[in-house]
Scaffold this motif. Structure first.
Motif, PDB file in Angstrom:
ATOM      1  N   LEU A  47      13.430 -24.897 -21.508  1.00 44.78           N
ATOM      2  CA  LEU A  47      14.544 -25.831 -21.712  1.00 44.78           C
ATOM      3  C   LEU A  47      15.732 -25.160 -22.384  1.00 44.78           C
ATOM      4  O   LEU A  47      16.878 -25.511 -22.107  1.00 44.78           O
ATOM      5  CB  LEU A  47      14.082 -27.026 -22.536  1.00 44.78           C
ATOM      6  N   LEU A  48      15.469 -24.234 -23.294  1.00 43.65           N
ATOM      7  CA  LEU A  48      16.533 -23.520 -23.989  1.00 43.65           C
ATOM      8  C   LEU A  48      16.241 -22.026 -23.952  1.00 43.65           C
ATOM      9  O   LEU A  48      15.107 -21.603 -24.147  1.00 43.65           O
ATOM     10  CB  LEU A  48      16.636 -23.979 -25.450  1.00 43.65           C
ATOM     11  N   ASP A  49      17.289 -21.246 -23.709  1.00 44.49           N
ATOM     12  CA  ASP A  49      17.130 -19.793 -23.742  1.00 44.49           C
ATOM     13  C   ASP A  49      17.410 -19.248 -25.132  1.00 44.49           C
ATOM     14  O   ASP A  49      16.813 -18.268 -25.549  1.00 44.49           O
ATOM     15  CB  ASP A  49      18.076 -19.129 -22.736  1.00 44.49           C
ATOM     16  N   GLU A  50      18.353 -19.871 -25.818  1.00 43.63           N
ATOM     17  CA  GLU A  50      18.720 -19.424 -27.154  1.00 43.63           C
ATOM     18  C   GLU A  50      18.737 -20.621 -28.100  1.00 43.63           C
ATOM     19  O   GLU A  50      19.437 -21.603 -27.858  1.00 43.63           O
ATOM     20  CB  GLU A  50      20.105 -18.764 -27.122  1.00 43.63           C
ATOM     21  N   VAL A  51      17.959 -20.557 -29.150  1.00 47.23           N
ATOM     22  CA  VAL A  51      17.864 -21.644 -30.127  1.00 47.23           C
ATOM     23  C   VAL A  51      18.794 -21.348 -31.293  1.00 47.23           C
ATOM     24  O   VAL A  51      18.742 -20.277 -31.885  1.00 47.23           O
ATOM     25  CB  VAL A  51      16.411 -21.813 -30.616  1.00 47.23           C
ATOM     26  N   GLU A  52      19.654 -22.310 -31.604  1.00 51.45           N
ATOM     27  CA  GLU A  52      20.569 -22.161 -32.737  1.00 51.45           C
ATOM     28  C   GLU A  52      19.976 -22.735 -34.011  1.00 51.45           C
ATOM     29  O   GLU A  52      20.128 -22.163 -35.081  1.00 51.45           O
ATOM     30  CB  GLU A  52      21.910 -22.840 -32.431  1.00 51.45           C
ATOM     31  N   ARG A  53      19.329 -23.891 -33.880  1.00 49.15           N
ATOM     32  CA  ARG A  53      18.737 -24.504 -35.066  1.00 49.15           C
ATOM     33  C   ARG A  53      17.733 -25.559 -34.666  1.00 49.15           C
ATOM     34  O   ARG A  53      17.779 -26.096 -33.563  1.00 49.15           O
ATOM     35  CB  ARG A  53      19.839 -25.004 -35.978  1.00 49.15           C
ATOM     36  N   ALA A  54      16.829 -25.855 -35.576  1.00 49.95           N
ATOM     37  CA  ALA A  54      15.825 -26.896 -35.367  1.00 49.95           C
ATOM     38  C   ALA A  54      15.594 -27.599 -36.698  1.00 49.95           C
ATOM     39  O   ALA A  54      15.655 -26.970 -37.749  1.00 49.95           O
ATOM     40  CB  ALA A  54      14.520 -26.289 -34.858  1.00 49.95           C
ATOM     41  N   TYR A  55      15.366 -28.902 -36.632  1.00 46.95           N
ATOM     42  CA  TYR A  55      15.101 -29.665 -37.848  1.00 46.95           C
ATOM     43  C   TYR A  55      14.270 -30.894 -37.515  1.00 46.95           C
ATOM     44  O   TYR A  55      14.264 -31.372 -36.389  1.00 46.95           O
ATOM     45  CB  TYR A  55      16.382 -30.068 -38.580  1.00 46.95           C
ATOM     46  N   VAL A  56      13.580 -31.386 -38.521  1.00 39.96           N
ATOM     47  CA  VAL A  56      12.754 -32.581 -38.374  1.00 39.96           C
ATOM     48  C   VAL A  56      13.653 -33.801 -38.482  1.00 39.96           C
ATOM     49  O   VAL A  56      14.505 -33.902 -39.368  1.00 39.96           O
ATOM     50  CB  VAL A  56      11.652 -32.624 -39.456  1.00 39.96           C
ATOM     51  N   THR A  69      21.286 -23.289 -26.406  1.00 43.45           N
ATOM     52  CA  THR A  69      21.931 -23.190 -25.110  1.00 43.45           C
ATOM     53  C   THR A  69      20.889 -22.875 -24.039  1.00 43.45           C
ATOM     54  O   THR A  69      19.892 -22.198 -24.307  1.00 43.45           O
ATOM     55  CB  THR A  69      23.016 -22.093 -25.101  1.00 43.45           C
ATOM     56  N   ASP A  70      21.164 -23.370 -22.840  1.00 40.96           N
ATOM     57  CA  ASP A  70      20.249 -23.100 -21.728  1.00 40.96           C
ATOM     58  C   ASP A  70      20.651 -21.806 -21.025  1.00 40.96           C
ATOM     59  O   ASP A  70      21.539 -21.088 -21.488  1.00 40.96           O
ATOM     60  CB  ASP A  70      20.200 -24.288 -20.764  1.00 40.96           C
ATOM     61  N   GLY A  71      20.019 -21.516 -19.913  1.00 44.53           N
ATOM     62  CA  GLY A  71      20.264 -20.282 -19.182  1.00 44.53           C
ATOM     63  C   GLY A  71      21.677 -20.139 -18.658  1.00 44.53           C
ATOM     64  O   GLY A  71      22.157 -19.031 -18.429  1.00 44.53           O
ATOM     65  N   GLU A  72      22.367 -21.254 -18.479  1.00 42.97           N
ATOM     66  CA  GLU A  72      23.746 -21.241 -17.977  1.00 42.97           C
ATOM     67  C   GLU A  72      24.774 -21.289 -19.105  1.00 42.97           C
ATOM     68  O   GLU A  72      25.962 -21.427 -18.851  1.00 42.97           O
ATOM     69  CB  GLU A  72      23.947 -22.403 -17.006  1.00 42.97           C
ATOM     70  N   GLY A  73      24.313 -21.223 -20.344  1.00 40.06           N
ATOM     71  CA  GLY A  73      25.210 -21.209 -21.489  1.00 40.06           C
ATOM     72  C   GLY A  73      25.695 -22.572 -21.931  1.00 40.06           C
ATOM     73  O   GLY A  73      26.606 -22.683 -22.754  1.00 40.06           O
ATOM     74  N   ARG A  74      25.098 -23.638 -21.403  1.00 46.22           N
ATOM     75  CA  ARG A  74      25.497 -24.997 -21.784  1.00 46.22           C
ATOM     76  C   ARG A  74      24.762 -25.422 -23.053  1.00 46.22           C
ATOM     77  O   ARG A  74      23.580 -25.120 -23.221  1.00 46.22           O
ATOM     78  CB  ARG A  74      25.198 -25.967 -20.660  1.00 46.22           C
ATOM     79  N   ILE A  75      25.467 -26.131 -23.921  1.00 37.97           N
ATOM     80  CA  ILE A  75      24.879 -26.606 -25.171  1.00 37.97           C
ATOM     81  C   ILE A  75      23.955 -27.775 -24.866  1.00 37.97           C
ATOM     82  O   ILE A  75      24.332 -28.711 -24.160  1.00 37.97           O
ATOM     83  CB  ILE A  75      25.977 -27.016 -26.172  1.00 37.97           C
ATOM     84  N   LYS A  76      22.761 -27.697 -25.424  1.00 33.66           N
ATOM     85  CA  LYS A  76      21.722 -28.669 -25.100  1.00 33.66           C
ATOM     86  C   LYS A  76      20.901 -28.983 -26.341  1.00 33.66           C
ATOM     87  O   LYS A  76      20.772 -28.165 -27.242  1.00 33.66           O
ATOM     88  CB  LYS A  76      20.825 -28.043 -24.034  1.00 33.66           C
ATOM     89  N   ALA A  77      20.335 -30.195 -26.377  1.00 33.35           N
ATOM     90  CA  ALA A  77      19.410 -30.587 -27.433  1.00 33.35           C
ATOM     91  C   ALA A  77      18.086 -30.966 -26.793  1.00 33.35           C
ATOM     92  O   ALA A  77      18.066 -31.598 -25.733  1.00 33.35           O
ATOM     93  CB  ALA A  77      19.955 -31.763 -28.227  1.00 33.35           C
ATOM     94  N   ALA A  78      17.002 -30.583 -27.415  1.00 31.45           N
ATOM     95  CA  ALA A  78      15.669 -30.979 -26.969  1.00 31.45           C
ATOM     96  C   ALA A  78      15.010 -31.735 -28.111  1.00 31.45           C
ATOM     97  O   ALA A  78      15.039 -31.289 -29.258  1.00 31.45           O
ATOM     98  CB  ALA A  78      14.845 -29.758 -26.578  1.00 31.45           C
ATOM     99  N   PHE A  79      14.441 -32.878 -27.789  1.00 27.74           N
ATOM    100  CA  PHE A  79      13.787 -33.723 -28.781  1.00 27.74           C
ATOM    101  C   PHE A  79      12.282 -33.632 -28.539  1.00 27.74           C
ATOM    102  O   PHE A  79      11.785 -34.053 -27.503  1.00 27.74           O
ATOM    103  CB  PHE A  79      14.273 -35.167 -28.660  1.00 27.74           C
ATOM    104  N   VAL A  80      11.575 -33.067 -29.504  1.00 27.59           N
ATOM    105  CA  VAL A  80      10.140 -32.805 -29.373  1.00 27.59           C
ATOM    106  C   VAL A  80       9.396 -33.772 -30.290  1.00 27.59           C
ATOM    107  O   VAL A  80       9.341 -33.564 -31.503  1.00 27.59           O
ATOM    108  CB  VAL A  80       9.810 -31.346 -29.746  1.00 27.59           C
ATOM    109  N   PRO A  81       8.797 -34.834 -29.709  1.00 23.71           N
ATOM    110  CA  PRO A  81       8.041 -35.777 -30.539  1.00 23.71           C
ATOM    111  C   PRO A  81       6.675 -35.203 -30.903  1.00 23.71           C
ATOM    112  O   PRO A  81       6.213 -34.234 -30.298  1.00 23.71           O
ATOM    113  CB  PRO A  81       7.900 -37.005 -29.625  1.00 23.71           C
ATOM    114  N   GLU A  82       6.035 -35.808 -31.892  1.00 22.76           N
ATOM    115  CA  GLU A  82       4.684 -35.377 -32.269  1.00 22.76           C
ATOM    116  C   GLU A  82       3.731 -35.544 -31.089  1.00 22.76           C
ATOM    117  O   GLU A  82       2.872 -34.720 -30.860  1.00 22.76           O
ATOM    118  CB  GLU A  82       4.176 -36.185 -33.463  1.00 22.76           C
ATOM    119  N   GLU A  83       3.909 -36.644 -30.371  1.00 24.62           N
ATOM    120  CA  GLU A  83       3.093 -36.917 -29.188  1.00 24.62           C
ATOM    121  C   GLU A  83       4.034 -37.373 -28.084  1.00 24.62           C
ATOM    122  O   GLU A  83       4.985 -38.092 -28.323  1.00 24.62           O
ATOM    123  CB  GLU A  83       2.075 -38.018 -29.471  1.00 24.62           C
TER     124      GLU A  83
END
Length: 157
Positions: A47-56, A69-83
């Motif tokens: 989902l992301l090629d380069e991670v800038e930051r992560a937080y709970v 950012t993803d492979g095309e250089g677009r800014i993206k957010a990924a939301f990772v739930p516990e489940e």
């Protein structure tokens, strides 16, 4: 006797600092581990090629927000739930963290902004802005990331 008093004071001071550092390290460890696991999961799924930051991000269910950012250089957010499944959001065209803070500062009496976090709620992606008002009271406000409209306000805690 004076030297023993100095020794005891220095020793107790050192011990107090060591205990405080240990508590801070051990208290932050679960968050650090959750953030690292989320980053690894997002990278493994491509989902992301380069991670800038992560937080709970905590709401009714805890999740980790991973920004980058993803492979095309677009800014993206990924939301990772516990489940459950990871949700991804392109941030281009969305309200930025700075814009969300400006909206809050225009409409509310803000003395100090404590944090600004992006998270996923039932209404969609929201910016959580925690701040102290001029009376020193804690406030949480939530703005929809899509258009910056108010979603929820928790005031004067």
């Amino acid at each position: 006797m004076k030297e023993w008093t100095k020794f005891i004071i220095v020793f107790l001071s050192f011990l107090a600092v060591a205990i405080v550092l240990a508590i801070l390290f051990l208290g932050n460890k679960p968050f650090s581990e959750a953030e690292q696991a989320a980053v690894e999961k997002v990278e493994a799924e491509g989902l992301l090629d380069e991670v800038e930051r992560a937080y709970v991000y905590s709401s009714s269910a805890q999740s980790v927000t991973v920004l980058g950012t993803d492979g095309e250089g677009r800014i993206k957010a990924a939301f990772v739930p516990e489940e459950g499944e990871i949700e991804a959001l392109m941030l281009e065209g969305q309200v930025t963290a700075q814009q969300a803070r400006e909206i809050v500062q225009e409409d509310m009496e803000v003395e100090e902004i404590l944090h600004t976090k992006l998270g996923m709620e039932e209404a969609g992606a929201v910016w959580e802005i925690a701040f102290l008002n001029e009376a020193g009271r804690l406030n949480y406000v939530y703005l929809l990331a899509e258009d910056g409209t108010w979603w929820k306000r928790i005031l004067n805690l």
